[in-house]
Design a protein around this motif. Sequence first.
Motif, short mmCIF file in Angstrom:
data_model
loop_
_atom_site.label_atom_id
_atom_site.label_comp_id
_atom_site.label_asym_id
_atom_site.label_seq_id
_atom_site.Cartn_x
_atom_site.Cartn_y
_atom_site.Cartn_z
N LEU A 10 -58.92 -86.98 -7.07
CA LEU A 10 -60.23 -86.37 -7.24
C LEU A 10 -60.18 -85.27 -8.30
O LEU A 10 -61.06 -85.15 -9.15
CB LEU A 10 -60.72 -85.79 -5.91
N GLU A 11 -59.12 -84.44 -8.24
CA GLU A 11 -58.99 -83.34 -9.19
C GLU A 11 -58.82 -83.87 -10.62
O GLU A 11 -59.40 -83.31 -11.57
CB GLU A 11 -57.79 -82.46 -8.82
N GLU A 12 -58.05 -84.93 -10.76
CA GLU A 12 -57.87 -85.53 -12.09
C GLU A 12 -59.19 -86.08 -12.63
O GLU A 12 -59.48 -85.96 -13.82
CB GLU A 12 -56.82 -86.65 -12.01
N ALA A 13 -59.99 -86.67 -11.74
CA ALA A 13 -61.28 -87.21 -12.15
C ALA A 13 -62.21 -86.09 -12.64
O ALA A 13 -62.92 -86.26 -13.64
CB ALA A 13 -61.93 -87.96 -11.00
N VAL A 14 -62.19 -84.95 -11.94
CA VAL A 14 -63.01 -83.81 -12.35
C VAL A 14 -62.62 -83.36 -13.76
O VAL A 14 -63.48 -83.15 -14.63
CB VAL A 14 -62.86 -82.64 -11.35
N ARG A 15 -61.32 -83.20 -13.99
CA ARG A 15 -60.85 -82.71 -15.30
C ARG A 15 -61.15 -83.73 -16.40
O ARG A 15 -61.59 -83.37 -17.50
CB ARG A 15 -59.35 -82.42 -15.23
N ARG A 16 -60.89 -85.02 -16.12
CA ARG A 16 -61.10 -86.05 -17.14
C ARG A 16 -62.58 -86.18 -17.50
O ARG A 16 -62.94 -86.19 -18.68
CB ARG A 16 -60.57 -87.39 -16.63
N GLU A 17 -63.44 -86.28 -16.50
CA GLU A 17 -64.87 -86.46 -16.75
C GLU A 17 -65.46 -85.26 -17.50
O GLU A 17 -66.28 -85.42 -18.40
CB GLU A 17 -65.63 -86.67 -15.43
N THR A 18 -65.04 -84.06 -17.12
CA THR A 18 -65.55 -82.85 -17.80
C THR A 18 -65.14 -82.87 -19.27
O THR A 18 -65.96 -82.59 -20.16
CB THR A 18 -65.01 -81.58 -17.12
N TYR A 19 -63.89 -83.22 -19.54
CA TYR A 19 -63.40 -83.24 -20.93
C TYR A 19 -64.07 -84.36 -21.74
O TYR A 19 -64.49 -84.15 -22.88
CB TYR A 19 -61.88 -83.41 -20.97
N GLU A 20 -64.20 -85.54 -21.12
CA GLU A 20 -64.80 -86.67 -21.84
C GLU A 20 -66.26 -86.41 -22.20
O GLU A 20 -66.73 -86.79 -23.27
CB GLU A 20 -64.69 -87.94 -20.99
N GLU A 21 -67.00 -85.77 -21.29
CA GLU A 21 -68.44 -85.60 -21.51
C GLU A 21 -68.79 -84.35 -22.31
O GLU A 21 -69.81 -84.33 -23.01
CB GLU A 21 -69.17 -85.57 -20.16
N THR A 22 -67.95 -83.29 -22.21
CA THR A 22 -68.32 -82.03 -22.86
C THR A 22 -67.22 -81.42 -23.73
O THR A 22 -67.48 -80.43 -24.42
CB THR A 22 -68.72 -80.98 -21.80
N GLY A 23 -65.99 -81.96 -23.68
CA GLY A 23 -64.90 -81.40 -24.45
C GLY A 23 -64.33 -80.13 -23.83
O GLY A 23 -63.44 -79.49 -24.42
N ILE A 24 -64.79 -79.75 -22.65
CA ILE A 24 -64.30 -78.55 -21.96
C ILE A 24 -63.05 -78.90 -21.15
O ILE A 24 -63.06 -79.86 -20.38
CB ILE A 24 -65.37 -77.97 -21.02
N GLU A 25 -62.00 -78.10 -21.31
CA GLU A 25 -60.79 -78.29 -20.51
C GLU A 25 -60.91 -77.49 -19.21
O GLU A 25 -61.32 -76.32 -19.24
CB GLU A 25 -59.56 -77.84 -21.30
N VAL A 26 -60.55 -78.12 -18.11
CA VAL A 26 -60.66 -77.50 -16.79
C VAL A 26 -59.28 -77.27 -16.21
O VAL A 26 -58.38 -78.11 -16.33
CB VAL A 26 -61.50 -78.41 -15.85
N GLY A 27 -59.11 -76.11 -15.58
CA GLY A 27 -57.86 -75.79 -14.90
C GLY A 27 -58.00 -76.01 -13.40
O GLY A 27 -57.89 -77.12 -12.90
N GLU A 28 -58.29 -74.94 -12.68
CA GLU A 28 -58.36 -74.99 -11.23
C GLU A 28 -59.61 -75.75 -10.77
O GLU A 28 -60.69 -75.62 -11.33
CB GLU A 28 -58.40 -73.58 -10.66
N VAL A 29 -59.43 -76.56 -9.72
CA VAL A 29 -60.52 -77.35 -9.13
C VAL A 29 -60.56 -77.05 -7.63
O VAL A 29 -59.55 -77.17 -6.95
CB VAL A 29 -60.29 -78.86 -9.36
N VAL A 30 -61.73 -76.64 -7.14
CA VAL A 30 -61.87 -76.25 -5.73
C VAL A 30 -62.95 -77.11 -5.06
O VAL A 30 -64.08 -77.20 -5.56
CB VAL A 30 -62.25 -74.75 -5.60
N TYR A 31 -62.60 -77.71 -3.94
CA TYR A 31 -63.52 -78.58 -3.20
C TYR A 31 -64.65 -77.76 -2.56
O TYR A 31 -64.43 -76.67 -2.06
CB TYR A 31 -62.75 -79.34 -2.12
N HIS A 32 -65.86 -78.32 -2.58
CA HIS A 32 -67.00 -77.68 -1.93
C HIS A 32 -67.48 -78.49 -0.71
O HIS A 32 -67.45 -78.02 0.40
CB HIS A 32 -68.16 -77.53 -2.94
N LEU A 89 -64.05 -73.09 -23.83
CA LEU A 89 -65.48 -72.82 -23.74
C LEU A 89 -66.33 -73.56 -24.77
O LEU A 89 -67.55 -73.66 -24.60
CB LEU A 89 -65.73 -71.30 -23.90
N GLU A 90 -65.72 -74.11 -25.81
CA GLU A 90 -66.49 -74.78 -26.86
C GLU A 90 -66.96 -76.15 -26.38
O GLU A 90 -66.16 -76.99 -25.96
CB GLU A 90 -65.66 -74.92 -28.14
N ILE A 91 -68.27 -76.39 -26.47
CA ILE A 91 -68.86 -77.63 -25.97
C ILE A 91 -68.95 -78.67 -27.08
O ILE A 91 -69.40 -78.39 -28.18
CB ILE A 91 -70.27 -77.37 -25.41
#
Length: 399
Positions: free
Chosen positions: A244-266, A293-295
């Motif tokens: 799940l965490e890998e999917a969050v990071r991959r999708e965010t980068y693919e759609e916006t170019g933003i790199e994500v570090g920590e991922v917290v479940y809600h 931060l660059e989109i």
Amino acid sequence: MLSLSLLLSSASSSASSHFVFLSKTLTLTKRSIFSSLTTMSINLSSHAFAGNPIRSKTPKPDDPLSPSSAFESLKAHLLQNPENHPSPKSPLFKVLPFRKGRPLASSSVTGDNASVWHPGWISLSDCKGILGKCGVQLTEESLVYLGSKAEEGAVYWAIDVSEEGGLVPEFSSRQFCFVELRTLMVATDWADSLAMSELAIAGHVVIMLVIDKENDRALLSRQSRFVPRMWSCLAGFIEPGESLEEAVRRETYEETGIEVGEVVYHSSQPWPVGPSSIPCQLMVGFFAYAKSLEINVDKEELEDAQWHSREDVRKALAFAEYKKAQRTAAAKVDQMCKGVEKGQSLSADFNVESGELATMFFPGPFAIAHHLISTWAYQDPPTGVEAQLKQLSSSVSNL
């Protein structure tokens, strides 16, 4: 000896008092931490569309309501002569017709003149009779088992009638109509847990609010299919073999170019319909903390993505009149069931009190996206150790 005894007694008393003080301090600290954490992001209550009443418990194979037993009863019921009554042990059968992915719906008006829609469940005999009028024979192969309710002794089925055009006027004469799922999702009274659970079907998509913690901003996006001025969280499908965490990071980068570090479940939420009317999705919600931060928007996936300040998000949440939108959609369903089409833009219902259009709005309280956004807007989500303590606190509170 007396001096030694007094000294030891004094030391023991001092150590004891220090221990009591330390214990109280730790207890208060623990209470303080858990008290503050319980107001943070992870929500123990179910989201809308969760808790499907006909899927809550799978009957055992020998139970008359189990899929195998119900199917045998269904075959016997369809084969018997109309004059014969069904076996006393035969369950009650209810059928929900679908046409091109749209479920049959009916509508009624409550005491306060509010429109309320209901799934258009019909009896098996009514279904057989309506199809028969159109020259179609109902067989067990055309019905799909949905589930059962033990307290009602009822089994629920679905049937696809997309190819039977003659059925539309027949259902219209009974004030039923086939309504697009997205319309029903907005039209449902979000405070009515039973009505919301009528739409509950589950099946895996990550949805995330990306946070720029340094500048106190959140990343929100628009898709081309959104109504004007609507913004929401990023979301995407999980690939096979991906966490799940890998999917969050991959999708965010693919759609916006933003790199994500920590991922917290809600939290998670069953979602009745997805892109291109794909059914059966489980939305798994996360907070994701940006490392860059660059989109750089992927225009094939999104129309736009922007950072929004907490202040702007709070204003949008305060101004949007979600209840008005729900009532408008419910009235639309009521008009459709009565055979009257009513065209109105959903975005027009998200206005400030003065009547001016709000600069932006978000999905309503029925959506997990709304809760991710509002949680961030009004309180800081936990990170790292805080998130783990939060989960521990939640587990303890459930004991």
